[in-house]
Design an enzyme around this catalytic site. Sequence first.
Site, mmCIF file in Angstrom:
data_model
loop_
_atom_site.group_PDB
_atom_site.id
_atom_site.type_symbol
_atom_site.label_atom_id
_atom_site.label_comp_id
_atom_site.label_asym_id
_atom_site.label_seq_id
_atom_site.Cartn_x
_atom_site.Cartn_y
_atom_site.Cartn_z
ATOM 1 N N SER A 64 0.821 -1.219 0.000
ATOM 2 C CA SER A 64 0.000 0.000 0.000
ATOM 3 C C SER A 64 0.852 1.265 0.000
ATOM 4 C CB SER A 64 -1.080 0.031 1.070
ATOM 5 O OG SER A 64 -2.117 -0.853 0.697
ATOM 6 N N HIS A 69 3.423 14.564 5.809
ATOM 7 C CA HIS A 69 3.231 15.982 5.505
ATOM 8 C C HIS A 69 3.814 16.709 6.712
ATOM 9 C CE1 HIS A 69 0.533 14.821 2.276
ATOM 10 N NE2 HIS A 69 0.005 13.967 3.144
ATOM 11 N N CYS A 84 -1.716 -3.874 3.860
ATOM 12 C CA CYS A 84 -2.506 -5.098 3.912
ATOM 13 C C CYS A 84 -1.826 -6.137 4.807
ATOM 14 C CB CYS A 84 -2.741 -5.647 2.512
ATOM 15 S SG CYS A 84 -1.239 -5.952 1.584
#
Length: 124
Positions: A64, A69, A84
């Site tokens: 994934s 940020h 996952c």
Amino acid sequence: MKTSLGTHITWDVYNCNADTLSFIPTVKTVLNAIVEELQLTKVNESYKQFEPIGVTGFILLEESHVSIHSWPEHQFAAVDIFSCRPFDAKKIQELLMESFSSDKVVIKQIERGEAISIISPDLI
């Protein structure tokens, strides 16, 4: 038995050393350390340097993604992992606190795709 398709965990990292959040090289090192710590498989990565300071970074994984940020002016970073594969959120909390010299982290966890077991039980 697994009841979701993946786990999405976020870390709000407060009281960081602003210098560690300001530029791509340090942020890139931290995201890659997360990938290595969790033994995930990197597909690609991308970073955006903001002026004068601040970074957004993203590592696409076979499992994934990992992203960050940063707001150095607020001594804050928002980090998330969606995978996952199960992983230890506490290890990542410790890595983030050490890497960014933080003394406060808030973790949130979401299980993604839980309704699949109800809608299509044969898929889990």
